[in-house]
Design an enzyme around this catalytic site. Structure first.
Site, PDB file in Angstrom:
ATOM      1  N   ASP A 228       0.808  -1.226   0.000  1.00  0.00           N
ATOM      2  CA  ASP A 228       0.000   0.000   0.000  1.00  0.00           C
ATOM      3  C   ASP A 228       0.839   1.274   0.000  1.00  0.00           C
ATOM      4  OD1 ASP A 228      -2.229  -1.606   2.362  1.00  0.00           O
ATOM      5  OD2 ASP A 228      -2.164  -1.724   0.174  1.00  0.00           O
TER       6      ASP A 228
HETATM    7  N1  LIG Z   1       3.562  -6.150  -2.965  1.00  0.00           N
HETATM    8  C1  LIG Z   1       2.276  -5.735  -2.908  1.00  0.00           C
HETATM    9  N2  LIG Z   1       1.284  -6.620  -3.058  1.00  0.00           N
HETATM   10  C2  LIG Z   1       0.008  -6.202  -3.020  1.00  0.00           C
HETATM   11  C3  LIG Z   1      -0.315  -4.840  -2.777  1.00  0.00           C
HETATM   12  C4  LIG Z   1       0.774  -3.914  -2.663  1.00  0.00           C
HETATM   13  O1  LIG Z   1       0.564  -2.702  -2.476  1.00  0.00           O
HETATM   14  N3  LIG Z   1       2.037  -4.403  -2.737  1.00  0.00           N
HETATM   15  N4  LIG Z   1      -1.624  -4.452  -2.642  1.00  0.00           N
HETATM   16  C5  LIG Z   1      -2.519  -5.551  -2.331  1.00  0.00           C
HETATM   17  C6  LIG Z   1      -3.942  -5.226  -2.145  1.00  0.00           C
HETATM   18  N5  LIG Z   1      -4.249  -4.985  -0.752  1.00  0.00           N
HETATM   19  C7  LIG Z   1      -4.718  -3.787  -0.423  1.00  0.00           C
HETATM   20  O2  LIG Z   1      -5.033  -2.980  -1.287  1.00  0.00           O
HETATM   21  C8  LIG Z   1      -4.045  -6.005   0.232  1.00  0.00           C
HETATM   22  C9  LIG Z   1      -4.254  -7.283  -0.101  1.00  0.00           C
HETATM   23  C10 LIG Z   1      -4.030  -8.292   0.842  1.00  0.00           C
HETATM   24  C11 LIG Z   1      -3.604  -8.019   2.107  1.00  0.00           C
HETATM   25  C12 LIG Z   1      -3.348  -9.126   3.081  1.00  0.00           C
HETATM   26  O3  LIG Z   1      -3.032  -8.901   4.205  1.00  0.00           O
HETATM   27  N6  LIG Z   1      -3.474 -10.380   2.563  1.00  0.00           N
HETATM   28  C13 LIG Z   1      -3.194 -11.558   3.351  1.00  0.00           C
HETATM   29  C14 LIG Z   1      -4.133 -12.661   2.922  1.00  0.00           C
HETATM   30  C15 LIG Z   1      -5.533 -12.216   2.973  1.00  0.00           C
HETATM   31  C16 LIG Z   1      -6.478 -13.279   2.424  1.00  0.00           C
HETATM   32  O4  LIG Z   1      -6.061 -14.374   2.076  1.00  0.00           O
HETATM   33  O5  LIG Z   1      -7.647 -12.912   2.318  1.00  0.00           O
HETATM   34  C17 LIG Z   1      -1.838 -12.094   2.958  1.00  0.00           C
HETATM   35  O6  LIG Z   1      -1.490 -11.941   1.758  1.00  0.00           O
HETATM   36  O7  LIG Z   1      -1.246 -12.703   3.823  1.00  0.00           O
HETATM   37  C18 LIG Z   1      -3.362  -6.697   2.424  1.00  0.00           C
HETATM   38  C19 LIG Z   1      -3.597  -5.677   1.487  1.00  0.00           C
HETATM   39  C20 LIG Z   1      -2.351  -6.673  -3.297  1.00  0.00           C
HETATM   40  N7  LIG Z   1      -0.988  -7.111  -3.202  1.00  0.00           N
END
Ligand SMILES: Nc1nc2c(c(=O)[nH]1)N[C@@H](CN(C=O)c1ccc(C(=O)N[C@@H](CCC(=O)O)C(=O)O)cc1)CN2
Length: 285
Positions: A228
């Site tokens: 983010d």
């Molecule tokens: N390297 C990046 N990857 C992603 C970004 C980014 O800015 N840099 N944005 C996200 C989207 N997002 C918010 O907009 C977001 C998505 C997922 C998570 C999160 O904590 N995911 C957990 C799993 C959640 C699940 O399985 O439902 C995780 O990955 O462990 C936070 C923010 C997209 N990717």
């Protein structure tokens, strides 16, 4: 939206100095190009010059090559595209399809100039339950913490095989690794469901409700390895009240997310967005 084959869009980035606008416009004029739209900005803090030109050229684009080669030799980074060739766009989604469906519909209406080359989800089409046009391949790539590297290798392969110019995270809820984020640097846009820098992470509406905010928002940004934190392209807000529960905020938020992502994707595809360090320059029409 200009799809005619003899319309070109060119962006220029270089260290700022006097005479840049004259040099670029003079080079185009000398080859018979007619400038239709031009915007430029000099960032005095970074000392960087940014320019976007839309022009008509009723000759083969190769006539410009010698002149553009000279400008590049003078230190200009030039990106030239024909407006008549839509960019290839790959869409990534998890469970919530409102942004995905919105982009598909806007493309069908001709509001977005894109050639969608595929949809990737970590959930099956049955779970997503979204109607997807037959001509757009759907790729189900499930992921767990233990299979993330292999799953991301699958995403990379689809990006390469589809020839995607732009990757859109249309509510794709997996954090991309540093390696994948770097591989997609400058060509991957995410929609975050809050008005950044407020409420980062996976559940911003619950954070917003707990904080008692009176506005919610959405932010479209380029993806970097820092969650983010990527350069912001577009943002918008919606009023909420004390009576709005998290589920009401999620519902009201869908509209903001849809319009913010669509605007950011459209501006990127029309080469209206240039990255300036951790920020963006957006040349709006
Ligand atoms: N390297 C990046 N990857 C992603 C970004 C980014 O800015 N840099 N944005 C996200 C989207 N997002 C918010 O907009 C977001 C998505 C997922 C998570 C999160 O904590 N995911 C957990 C799993 C959640 C699940 O399985 O439902 C995780 O990955 O462990 C936070 C923010 C997209 N990717």
């Amino acid at each position: 939206m200009n799809r005619t084959p003899n319309i070109y869009r060119m962006t220029i980035t270089c260290p700022d100095r006097p005479g840049l606008v004259a040099a670029v416009s003079g080079a185009l004029f000398a080859k018979g190009a007619n400038i239709l739209e031009a915007q430029h900005f000099a960032d005095r803090l970074s000392g960087t010059f940014f320019m976007r030109i839309e022009f008509q050229l009723d000759q083969p684009r190769d006539v410009l090559k010698p002149a553009l080669d000279r400008l590049e030799a003078e230190g200009m980074r030039i990106n030239l595209r024909c407006a008549g060739e839509p960019q290839r766009v790959l869409l990534l989604v998890s469970k919530f399809d409102h942004c995905l469906v919105d982009l598909l519909y806007r493309e069908r209406l001709g509001e977005i100039d894109a050639h969608f080359v595929g949809i990737v989800s970590n959930h099956s089409q049955e779970v997503l339950r979204t109607w997807i046009p037959e001509h757009i391949p759907f790729h189900h790539l499930p992921v767990t913490p233990g299979t993330k590297a292999a799953q991301e290798a699958g995403i990379k392969r689809i990006v390469e095989e589809s020839g995607a110019d732009l990757i859109v995270l249309a509510r794709y809820m997996q954090i991309l690794s540093d390696d994948l984020a770097s591989f997609l640097s400058g060509r991957c846009i995410n929609i975050h469901h809050s008005f950044l820098p407020g409420f980062k992470g996976a559940k911003p509406y619950h954070q917003a409700h707990a904080r008692g905010v009176k506005m919610i928002g959405a932010t479209a940004h380029y993806v970097t390895s820092d969650l983010d934190e990527g350069p912001i392209i577009h943002q918008d807000v919606e009023l909420v009240t004390h009576a709005d529960l998290p589920e009401d905020m999620i519902r009201k938020g869908r509209d903001v997310e849809r319009r913010v992502l669509a605007r950011a994707v459209s501006d990127h595809l029309e080469q209206r967005v240039l990255i300036d360090g951790h920020r963006t320059i957006v040349f709006r029409d």
